[in-house]
Design a protein around this motif. Structure first.
Motif, short mmCIF file in Angstrom:
data_model
loop_
_atom_site.label_atom_id
_atom_site.label_comp_id
_atom_site.label_asym_id
_atom_site.label_seq_id
_atom_site.Cartn_x
_atom_site.Cartn_y
_atom_site.Cartn_z
N TYR A 28 -2.06 4.97 -5.63
CA TYR A 28 -0.91 5.80 -5.25
C TYR A 28 0.32 4.90 -5.16
N ASP A 29 1.23 5.10 -6.10
CA ASP A 29 2.41 4.26 -6.20
C ASP A 29 3.52 4.80 -5.31
N ASN A 30 4.09 3.90 -4.49
CA ASN A 30 5.11 4.30 -3.52
C ASN A 30 6.48 3.74 -3.92
N ASN A 31 7.02 4.31 -5.00
CA ASN A 31 8.37 3.96 -5.47
C ASN A 31 8.48 2.51 -5.93
N SER A 32 7.45 2.03 -6.62
CA SER A 32 7.51 0.66 -7.16
C SER A 32 8.55 0.56 -8.26
N THR A 33 9.17 -0.62 -8.36
CA THR A 33 10.18 -0.85 -9.40
C THR A 33 9.79 -1.99 -10.34
N ASP A 34 8.55 -2.47 -10.20
CA ASP A 34 8.14 -3.63 -10.99
C ASP A 34 7.03 -3.31 -12.00
N GLY A 35 6.80 -2.02 -12.28
CA GLY A 35 5.77 -1.65 -13.26
C GLY A 35 4.37 -1.58 -12.70
N THR A 36 4.23 -1.49 -11.39
CA THR A 36 2.91 -1.40 -10.77
C THR A 36 2.09 -0.25 -11.33
#
Length: 320
Positions: free
Chosen positions: A36-44
């Protein structure tokens, strides 16, 4: 319904999430891996998807918000939650899941503090904070939980579907622990090794700010879950202060037959009234807590019935 669901909350964990997904998939080949991605900005999210995980989004920032979303959306016979920072090896994964599926555990704690956490962790205030939180909860709730702040846990279906997530941030681990203790759920422990984040990976946990939030959460949950104890302590403190100031006034009265400090006597009287008010407030709120526990047991029965119905529906086509 999944047999095993591995839940990985992530925010900007591109350096580690691919390895975490691969490691836990290898340890539990019969599990579905959810990131569950929480607003990642690094391509997670892209890295996790490429590693074979089911990737979903939570747009409200905070670990508590992510866990609320995960628990609502995923149905499984057993859940295993782990952080995406690669600080928790997957060595104990199978043992943790087996305790849920075959030993009726509601929550299995991945216990770092009984392993190598205090020697491996490079942030001494984190070690001190973990020890303080563990001591506080075990003292206030008369328990023996070995690790309160660990991000590696396994859960039963009943726990996940009856746990009311109130926190939005890193206080969520404390909330989980106190909820399980208050509702008399079965808690087991599995000692797991701890390793530091790799170079370049940064923790989102602020030692002081989040530590204060956790301690405040402990006090708040103590008030909410054990009001008789919480307000009883306040009543005892107020009564003791009143007695400490009243006895010199009483001694003067016995010696002289006069009250020489009327203001002190008046304050002592109001302090005793406040103590009595706190005591009876705790008793009244304890009745409400008891009713809440009875209602919760009914919710557990409903959750168990839903779980068994889902199992029957899943197994039905196989028998046909």
């Amino acid at each position: 319904m999944d047999k095993i669901a591995v839940l990985i909350p992530c925010c900007n964990e591109s350096l580690t999430v691919g390895k975490v997904v691969a490691d836990w998939k290898q340890a539990l080949p019969d599990a579905t891996i959810y990131v569950y991605d929480n607003n990642s900005t690094d391509g997670t999210a892209e890295i996790a998807r490429a590693a074979g995980a089911v990737v979903r989004q939570e747009y409200r920032q905070g670990k508590g918000n992510v866990i609320r979303r995960m628990f609502r959306e995923v149905d499984a016979r057993a859940y295993l939650m782990v952080d995406g920072d690669d600080t928790y090896p997957a060595d104990g994964a199978r043992e943790m899941v087996d305790l849920v599926m075959h030993r009726q555990a509601d929550m299995v704690v991945g216990d770092r503090l009984s392993a190598n956490y205090f020697t491996e962790n490079k942030r001494p205030f984190h070690s001190f904070g973990n020890a303080v939180v563990r001591w506080s909860i075990n003292m206030l709730f008369h328990s023996c939980v070995r690790d309160v702040m660990t991000g590696c846990r396994a859960f039963s279906f009943e726990f996940v579907k009856t746990f009311p997530v109130l926190s939005t941030g890193f206080e969520i681990e404390t909330e989980m622990t106190i909820h399980a203790l208050d509702k008399n759920m079965k808690i087991d422990h599995v000692a797991i090794p701890y390793r530091n984040r790799p170079t370049g990976s940064e923790s989102k946990l602020n030692t002081v700010q989040d530590g204060i939030k956790v301690l405040y959460t402990i006090l708040t949950l103590h008030r909410n879950y054990r009001p008789c104890s919480f307000f009883g302590i306040i009543a005892v403190v107020l009564a003791a202060l009143s007695a400490a100031f009243f006895f010199p006034v009483l001694a003067d009265y016995i010696r002289t037959g006069l009250v020489l400090a009327f203001p002190t006597l008046i304050v002592c009287g109001f302090t005793v009234m406040a103590a009595l008010l706190a005591f009876f407030t705790g008793l009244q709120l304890q009745n409400a807590v008891q009713k809440n526990r009875q209602d919760f047991e009914l919710e557990r029965i409903k959750a168990n019935a839903r779980y068994r119905q889902m199992l029957r529906e899943q197994e039905g086509p196989r028998h046909e």
